[in-house]
Design a protein around this motif. Structure first.
Motif, PDB file in Angstrom:
ATOM      1  N   ARG A 115      11.393  -3.889   6.579  1.00 23.01           N
ATOM      2  CA  ARG A 115      10.886  -3.994   5.212  1.00 23.01           C
ATOM      3  C   ARG A 115       9.912  -4.035   4.208  1.00 23.01           C
ATOM      4  O   ARG A 115       8.959  -3.666   3.655  1.00 23.01           O
ATOM      5  CB  ARG A 115      12.397  -4.976   4.689  1.00 23.01           C
ATOM      6  N   GLN A 116       9.171  -4.876   5.269  1.00 18.67           N
ATOM      7  CA  GLN A 116       7.407  -5.348   4.584  1.00 18.67           C
ATOM      8  C   GLN A 116       6.485  -4.473   4.808  1.00 18.67           C
ATOM      9  O   GLN A 116       5.824  -4.231   4.051  1.00 18.67           O
ATOM     10  CB  GLN A 116       6.741  -6.661   5.357  1.00 18.67           C
ATOM     11  N   LEU A 117       7.200  -3.619   5.903  1.00 18.69           N
ATOM     12  CA  LEU A 117       5.457  -2.704   6.034  1.00 18.69           C
ATOM     13  C   LEU A 117       6.245  -1.498   5.498  1.00 18.69           C
ATOM     14  O   LEU A 117       4.471  -0.983   4.371  1.00 18.69           O
ATOM     15  CB  LEU A 117       5.762  -1.830   8.237  1.00 18.69           C
ATOM     16  N   THR A 118       7.547  -1.676   4.801  1.00 18.45           N
ATOM     17  CA  THR A 118       7.398  -0.524   4.028  1.00 18.45           C
ATOM     18  C   THR A 118       7.311  -0.636   2.426  1.00 18.45           C
ATOM     19  O   THR A 118       6.341   0.496   1.544  1.00 18.45           O
ATOM     20  CB  THR A 118       8.911  -0.262   3.503  1.00 18.45           C
ATOM     21  N   GLU A 119       7.275  -2.276   1.796  1.00 23.07           N
ATOM     22  CA  GLU A 119       7.182  -2.083   0.578  1.00 23.07           C
ATOM     23  C   GLU A 119       5.199  -1.983   0.288  1.00 23.07           C
ATOM     24  O   GLU A 119       4.569  -1.070  -0.813  1.00 23.07           O
ATOM     25  CB  GLU A 119       7.661  -3.490   0.763  1.00 23.07           C
ATOM     26  N   SER A 120       4.412  -2.737   1.222  1.00 26.85           N
ATOM     27  CA  SER A 120       2.906  -2.316   1.337  1.00 26.85           C
ATOM     28  C   SER A 120       2.591  -2.798   3.258  1.00 26.85           C
ATOM     29  O   SER A 120       2.343  -4.208   3.539  1.00 26.85           O
ATOM     30  CB  SER A 120       2.320  -3.415   0.773  1.00 26.85           C
TER      31      SER A 120
END
Length: 538
Positions: free
Chosen positions: A248-253
């Motif tokens: 999720r963190q990779l997806t956000e930024s």
């Protein structure tokens, strides 16, 4: 293009070519003003599909328009003798040339595109390529939002020195070799790239149970020299950080994750550590529940130092104090160090705890000195398999600024940690030893170290493990083994210290085999500084 598109375009071009040929046949000859139109579809074929396909189409068109396909009434003698040969050459030459031009342009564009995503010297994926890989992971539908990834950032501190010594080309080959070795060490799933000349960044799919294995393997590798292709070994003095994040963190930024990873690595480099692990994959409240409680405990003075005197079997007095701690928890009450030490290690708080302990201990020592007392204190500076260099630096700084006699300071280090000393840590430890500090190999008998191996290190004493002493109380073979260890230690000039002395039988046994210092509940438990039995402390 897809196969279906190629087929459709090819079919259209063939129909167009056939229509042109039909025009030639029906009109008795192609008007000169339109003669060049026949080469347009051939040029298009060459551009789209390359010179091989263009050559084939050109030959087909020339054959269809030649004497083999048309009857003589429609073909002049000149065309049969020389014109058709010229037509064949023209129909094949045009698509071949355009196809070669197209191929050259595509190759050039591919190389330029490749160069944009590769480090200029090593050819490893660069920052742009790594970000692209992060984004591909974030879009992978087979991975859940909670899938974990470890971002490994390695800084080579003395790359510039190595580069000046062996040259730019060899230095970069060494970095490329290091990336290859790291990939082999950590497994095929790791993807390494190069952010700058002296910085490697890797990412791999992580599993909670593999956390310690990855750290241990990486730390062991970073302490070794890198062997070049010619057999020469070089010490690149690396440091590393591992940042754990979720999908999720990779997806956000992806960019923000990469920036945080590089920031953590820079912090580790400046602190002179070898490796630090940062887990940001969990929600902040869940991730830092213990960390926050522990930090609050230090701020709110819930933590207190305890001192456990050690008895000298030679003089009969307490001659040193081992430093420990307790936590007066607001809800759980009094917690001794052994009950929360594992949580400190699991939450990467070892350095924070040791820094607090050193600071608090020297405050107490300053108070003792004002009371004309200078007890010998023993400080355990290793809670794991490795010693943090900055902890030793902080200890040396406190000795220097407080003027407390170094000969009254004992430094306890796990015997397994002594076997894993980095060159920098060993240098710091030797300097402390040279100014008079005593070095004690803690928990001796649990690891793989021997008296002979310790004799090569700056060690003054061994502290026998509780397990070794417990076994000797009920097993004759273990008793002989313990006596043998004490005898060999004395022969090598090392003092012996026994902990866990919780019965009179153990006390008598250890005195009988010649152990110089004893520590345990049967003598005195750990106490606050206000409760120290000063009348028995020398």
């Amino acid at each position: 293009m897809q196969t279906e598109s190629v087929f459709i375009v090819s079919f259209v071009l063939l129909v167009l070519s056939a229509a042109i040929v039909r025009l030639v046949i029906s009109s008795g000859g192609l008007p000169s003003i339109y003669s060049s139109l026949i080469y347009i579809p051939l040029a298009i074929v060459g551009l789209l599909f390359g010179f091989r396909v263009g050559l084939l189409f050109g030959a087909i068109v020339a054959i269809v328009m030649g004497p083999f396909a048309l009857s003589y009434p429609f073909i002049s003698d000149n065309l049969v003798s020389t014109g058709w040969f010229f037509l064949l050459m023209s129909c094949t030459f045009v698509p071949v040339i355009t196809g070669l031009v197209s191929s050259t342009l595509k190759t050039t564009l591919r190389r330029e595109q490749h160069a944009k995503f590769r480090h200029q010297e090593t050819g490893l994926p660069n920052i742009k390529a790594l970000l692209g890989y992060f984004k591909s992971l974030s879009k992978n539908p087979r991975l859940s939002d909670e899938s974990l990834f470890d971002i490994i950032d390695i800084r080579l501190k003395n790359f510039d020195d190595i580069q000046q010594k062996i040259g730019t080309e060899k230095a970069h080959r060494l970095v490329k070799l290091m990336a290859k070795q790291l990939s082999e060490l950590l497994g095929n799933q790791v993807h390494f790239g190069q952010a700058s000349d002296n910085e490697l960044i890797g990412v791999q799919h992580a599993a909670e149970k593999e956390n310690h294995d990855v750290q241990d393997n990486l730390k062991e590798y970073l302490q070794k020299e890198v062997q070049a292709e010619d057999g020469t070994s070089y010490q690149l003095d690396p440091s590393a950080s591992i940042l754990r994040v979720n999908k999720r963190q990779l997806t956000e930024s992806s960019q923000e994750v990469l920036n945080r990873s590089r920031e953590r690595a820079y912090r580790v480099k400046d602190s002179d550590d070898i490796l630090s692990f940062f887990d940001e994959s969990k929600p902040a409240k869940q991730q830092s529940s213990f960390s926050k409680q522990f930090s609050d405990a230090l701020i709110n003075n819930e933590m207190s130092l305890l001192y456990q005197p050690r008895l000298s079997t030679v003089t009969g007095h307490f001659e040193s104090l081992e430093v420990s701690s307790r936590w007066l928890h607001p809800t759980r009450g009094d917690i001794v160090f052994s009950e929360f030490s594992s949580m400190i290690k699991e939450n990467q708080l070892t350095k924070e705890y040791l820094m607090w302990m050193i600071e608090s201990c020297f405050k107490d020592l300053s108070q003792f000195a004002q009371q004309q007392r200078q007890p010998k204190v023993s400080i355990d500076i290793s809670l794991g398999e490795y010693v943090e260099p900055n902890v030793l630096y902080a200890l040396a700084n406190k000795i220097q600024t407080t003027d407390y006699p170094p000969t009254r300071i004992c430094i306890e280090v796990l015997d397994s940690a002594l076997m894993n000393l980095t060159p920098k840590t060993r240098t710091y430890l030797e300097k402390l030893h040279n100014i008079g500090c005593n070095i004690i190999a803690d928990h001796f008998g649990e690891g793989f170290s021997t008296i002979q191996s310790l004799f090569k290190l700056p060690v003054d004493a061994i502290k026998l493990s509780d397990e070794l002493i417990h076994s000797a109380g009920s097993n004759s073979d273990a008793k002989r083994q313990l006596a043998s260890i004490v005898k060999i230690a004395h022969a090598k000039g090392l003092r012996t210290i026994a902990t866990g002395v919780n019965s009179k039988e153990k006390l008598l046994l250890l005195k009988h085999i010649g152990c110089e210092e004893l520590q345990g509940s049967v003598l005195t438990p750990p106490v606050l500084k206000e409760a120290l039995p000063w009348e028995r402390i020398k």
